[in-house]
Motif scaffolding. Sequence first.
Motif, PDB file in Angstrom:
ATOM      1  N   ARG A 189       7.239   2.277   7.719  1.00 27.57           N
ATOM      2  CA  ARG A 189       7.325   1.446   8.927  1.00 27.57           C
ATOM      3  C   ARG A 189       8.730   1.451   9.499  1.00 27.57           C
ATOM      4  NH1 ARG A 189       7.929  -4.548   7.618  1.00 27.57           N
ATOM      5  NH2 ARG A 189       9.942  -3.572   7.099  1.00 27.57           N
ATOM      6  N   ASP A 190       9.723   1.297   8.630  1.00 28.16           N
ATOM      7  CA  ASP A 190      11.114   1.244   9.095  1.00 28.16           C
ATOM      8  C   ASP A 190      11.572   2.570   9.682  1.00 28.16           C
ATOM      9  OD1 ASP A 190      11.201  -1.359   8.246  1.00 28.16           O
ATOM     10  OD2 ASP A 190      12.234  -0.920   6.360  1.00 28.16           O
ATOM     11  N   ALA A 191      11.066   3.678   9.147  1.00 32.37           N
ATOM     12  CA  ALA A 191      11.498   5.000   9.617  1.00 32.37           C
ATOM     13  C   ALA A 191      10.717   5.468  10.842  1.00 32.37           C
ATOM     14  CB  ALA A 191      11.354   6.019   8.490  1.00 32.37           C
ATOM     15  N   ALA A 206       3.762   4.141  12.760  1.00 30.71           N
ATOM     16  CA  ALA A 206       3.158   3.216  11.800  1.00 30.71           C
ATOM     17  C   ALA A 206       2.179   2.286  12.498  1.00 30.71           C
ATOM     18  CB  ALA A 206       4.243   2.410  11.094  1.00 30.71           C
ATOM     19  N   VAL A 207       2.557   1.775  13.658  1.00 35.38           N
ATOM     20  CA  VAL A 207       1.669   0.880  14.412  1.00 35.38           C
ATOM     21  C   VAL A 207       0.403   1.615  14.838  1.00 35.38           C
ATOM     22  CG1 VAL A 207       1.398  -0.424  16.549  1.00 35.38           C
ATOM     23  CG2 VAL A 207       3.505  -0.634  15.223  1.00 35.38           C
ATOM     24  N   ALA A 208       0.564   2.794  15.418  1.00 39.67           N
ATOM     25  CA  ALA A 208      -0.585   3.561  15.887  1.00 39.67           C
ATOM     26  C   ALA A 208      -1.515   3.926  14.733  1.00 39.67           C
ATOM     27  CB  ALA A 208      -0.123   4.827  16.602  1.00 39.67           C
ATOM     28  N   THR A 209      -0.929   4.357  13.616  1.00 39.73           N
ATOM     29  CA  THR A 209      -1.737   4.719  12.451  1.00 39.73           C
ATOM     30  C   THR A 209      -2.477   3.512  11.902  1.00 39.73           C
ATOM     31  OG1 THR A 209      -0.174   6.471  11.868  1.00 39.73           O
ATOM     32  CG2 THR A 209      -1.674   5.719  10.138  1.00 39.73           C
ATOM     33  N   PHE A 210      -1.781   2.386  11.829  1.00 44.39           N
ATOM     34  CA  PHE A 210      -2.404   1.159  11.313  1.00 44.39           C
ATOM     35  C   PHE A 210      -3.594   0.749  12.169  1.00 44.39           C
ATOM     36  CE2 PHE A 210      -2.863  -3.439  11.561  1.00 44.39           C
ATOM     37  CZ  PHE A 210      -3.165  -3.730  10.232  1.00 44.39           C
ATOM     38  N   VAL A 211      -3.414   0.717  13.482  1.00 53.50           N
ATOM     39  CA  VAL A 211      -4.498   0.302  14.379  1.00 53.50           C
ATOM     40  C   VAL A 211      -5.696   1.246  14.266  1.00 53.50           C
ATOM     41  CG1 VAL A 211      -5.169   0.002  16.795  1.00 53.50           C
ATOM     42  CG2 VAL A 211      -2.973  -0.895  15.988  1.00 53.50           C
ATOM     43  N   LEU A 261      -4.357  -8.415   6.033  1.00 50.76           N
ATOM     44  CA  LEU A 261      -3.188  -8.843   5.252  1.00 50.76           C
ATOM     45  C   LEU A 261      -2.044  -7.844   5.397  1.00 50.76           C
ATOM     46  CD1 LEU A 261      -4.912 -10.021   1.945  1.00 50.76           C
ATOM     47  CD2 LEU A 261      -4.061 -11.454   3.799  1.00 50.76           C
ATOM     48  N   THR A 262      -2.394  -6.554   5.390  1.00 50.02           N
ATOM     49  CA  THR A 262      -1.379  -5.510   5.529  1.00 50.02           C
ATOM     50  C   THR A 262      -0.691  -5.601   6.883  1.00 50.02           C
ATOM     51  OG1 THR A 262      -2.667  -4.049   4.090  1.00 50.02           O
ATOM     52  CG2 THR A 262      -0.961  -3.029   5.437  1.00 50.02           C
ATOM     53  N   GLY A 263      -1.465  -5.888   7.923  1.00 47.29           N
ATOM     54  CA  GLY A 263      -0.875  -6.042   9.249  1.00 47.29           C
ATOM     55  C   GLY A 263       0.149  -7.157   9.282  1.00 47.29           C
ATOM     56  N   GLY A 264      -0.166  -8.274   8.614  1.00 46.28           N
ATOM     57  CA  GLY A 264       0.796  -9.359   8.555  1.00 46.28           C
ATOM     58  C   GLY A 264       2.001  -9.013   7.709  1.00 46.28           C
ATOM     59  N   PHE A 265       1.761  -8.340   6.592  1.00 47.01           N
ATOM     60  CA  PHE A 265       2.854  -7.967   5.685  1.00 47.01           C
ATOM     61  C   PHE A 265       3.839  -7.010   6.360  1.00 47.01           C
ATOM     62  CE2 PHE A 265       4.315  -4.802   2.476  1.00 47.01           C
ATOM     63  CZ  PHE A 265       5.221  -5.618   1.817  1.00 47.01           C
ATOM     64  N   LEU A 266       3.302  -6.013   7.067  1.00 47.38           N
ATOM     65  CA  LEU A 266       4.165  -4.993   7.669  1.00 47.38           C
ATOM     66  C   LEU A 266       4.809  -5.437   8.980  1.00 47.38           C
ATOM     67  CD1 LEU A 266       2.105  -1.720   7.103  1.00 47.38           C
ATOM     68  CD2 LEU A 266       4.156  -2.465   5.885  1.00 47.38           C
ATOM     69  N   PHE A 267       4.072  -6.229   9.767  1.00 44.92           N
ATOM     70  CA  PHE A 267       4.535  -6.508  11.125  1.00 44.92           C
ATOM     71  C   PHE A 267       4.747  -7.993  11.406  1.00 44.92           C
ATOM     72  CE2 PHE A 267       1.671  -2.735  11.191  1.00 44.92           C
ATOM     73  CZ  PHE A 267       2.643  -1.773  11.418  1.00 44.92           C
ATOM     74  N   SER A 268       4.660  -8.836  10.362  1.00 47.50           N
ATOM     75  CA  SER A 268       4.803 -10.285  10.472  1.00 47.50           C
ATOM     76  C   SER A 268       3.625 -10.883  11.255  1.00 47.50           C
ATOM     77  CB  SER A 268       6.148 -10.671  11.103  1.00 47.50           C
ATOM     78  OG  SER A 268       6.163 -10.372  12.476  1.00 47.50           O
ATOM     79  N   GLY A 307       1.979  -8.764  14.393  1.00 47.43           N
ATOM     80  CA  GLY A 307       0.935  -8.284  13.492  1.00 47.43           C
ATOM     81  C   GLY A 307      -0.457  -8.696  13.906  1.00 47.43           C
ATOM     82  N   VAL A 308      -0.596  -9.946  14.384  1.00 48.81           N
ATOM     83  CA  VAL A 308      -1.930 -10.412  14.788  1.00 48.81           C
ATOM     84  C   VAL A 308      -2.449  -9.605  15.976  1.00 48.81           C
ATOM     85  CG1 VAL A 308      -1.081 -12.207  16.362  1.00 48.81           C
ATOM     86  CG2 VAL A 308      -3.314 -12.464  15.257  1.00 48.81           C
ATOM     87  N   VAL A 309      -1.556  -9.162  16.843  1.00 46.16           N
ATOM     88  CA  VAL A 309      -1.971  -8.341  17.992  1.00 46.16           C
ATOM     89  C   VAL A 309      -2.526  -7.011  17.510  1.00 46.16           C
ATOM     90  CG1 VAL A 309      -1.184  -7.161  20.088  1.00 46.16           C
ATOM     91  CG2 VAL A 309      -0.289  -9.432  19.512  1.00 46.16           C
ATOM     92  N   TYR A 310      -1.853  -6.388  16.547  1.00 44.68           N
ATOM     93  CA  TYR A 310      -2.303  -5.107  16.018  1.00 44.68           C
ATOM     94  C   TYR A 310      -3.628  -5.277  15.257  1.00 44.68           C
ATOM     95  CZ  TYR A 310       2.615  -4.024  16.933  1.00 44.68           C
ATOM     96  OH  TYR A 310       3.845  -3.862  17.523  1.00 44.68           O
ATOM     97  N   ASN A 311      -3.755  -6.375  14.515  1.00 39.89           N
ATOM     98  CA  ASN A 311      -5.002  -6.632  13.788  1.00 39.89           C
ATOM     99  C   ASN A 311      -6.170  -6.823  14.747  1.00 39.89           C
ATOM    100  OD1 ASN A 311      -4.105  -6.472  11.123  1.00 39.89           O
ATOM    101  ND2 ASN A 311      -3.436  -8.600  11.089  1.00 39.89           N
ATOM    102  N   VAL A 312      -5.967  -7.637  15.769  1.00 40.64           N
ATOM    103  CA  VAL A 312      -7.040  -7.900  16.733  1.00 40.64           C
ATOM    104  C   VAL A 312      -7.386  -6.623  17.495  1.00 40.64           C
ATOM    105  CG1 VAL A 312      -7.610  -9.126  18.868  1.00 40.64           C
ATOM    106  CG2 VAL A 312      -6.553 -10.357  16.968  1.00 40.64           C
TER     107      VAL A 312
END
Length: 243
Positions: A52-54, A59-64, A83-90, A94-99
Amino acid sequence: MSDQPDTSAPAWLRRVPIALIALAALVGAVTLRDWISFDMLAENRDRLVAFRDAHYVTAVATFVLVYAALVALSLPGALIATLTGGFLFSTFPGVVYNVAGATIGAVAIFVAAKWGFGQRLAARMNAGDGMVRRIKQGLDENQWSMLFLIRLVPAVPFVVANLVPAFVGVPLWRYAVATLLGIVPGALVYTSVGAGLGEVFARGERPDLGIIFAPEVLLPILGLCLLAALPVILKVARGRKGV
């Protein structure tokens, strides 16, 4: 553009996508249940954070996309993904990416189910008599309320909430909007749990996934459920007064 699925294709071809989803769900239930788990997240947390940091955008696109695939194929692990979305993106964003991931996946399985079976089932319910027809009419008259309810109630399985609207002829745009808005409360709760996983990992503990049933969380959600059901309740009450 119409949201009605193309029915010009042969019936067997229209059923291929939902059949593949059912096959993927079956295979996934057997092979992925132990792989997509809290323990696996705990073991790979440093690698995920480093990636995520690199490569944040990647990371966002892959996660979604992965989240969307889990939902679309009805694979196990959507809760772990949240849970991973919150862990990685707070908690935010994170909630936006999860939704976003959950909504994209839900729309995909809805379209597949509606294209394969939904139009025919809805037509049969419309043409039916007695109880079947009354159920269909009730759903049609209260679609917004029912869609929000099945999304808000924690006990309704996500896959059920994805498939039932397709089988009763709910329009795609209405389903998409209700899904997008209806899953926000639950997603916000679990994303916030995920945002606190760093401390949980440090203590060698597991998160409390039953937090959504805690009174301070459940009561506001039940209040939203009541608000969503209010039009139906008022309609029933007016109908009784008119009898």
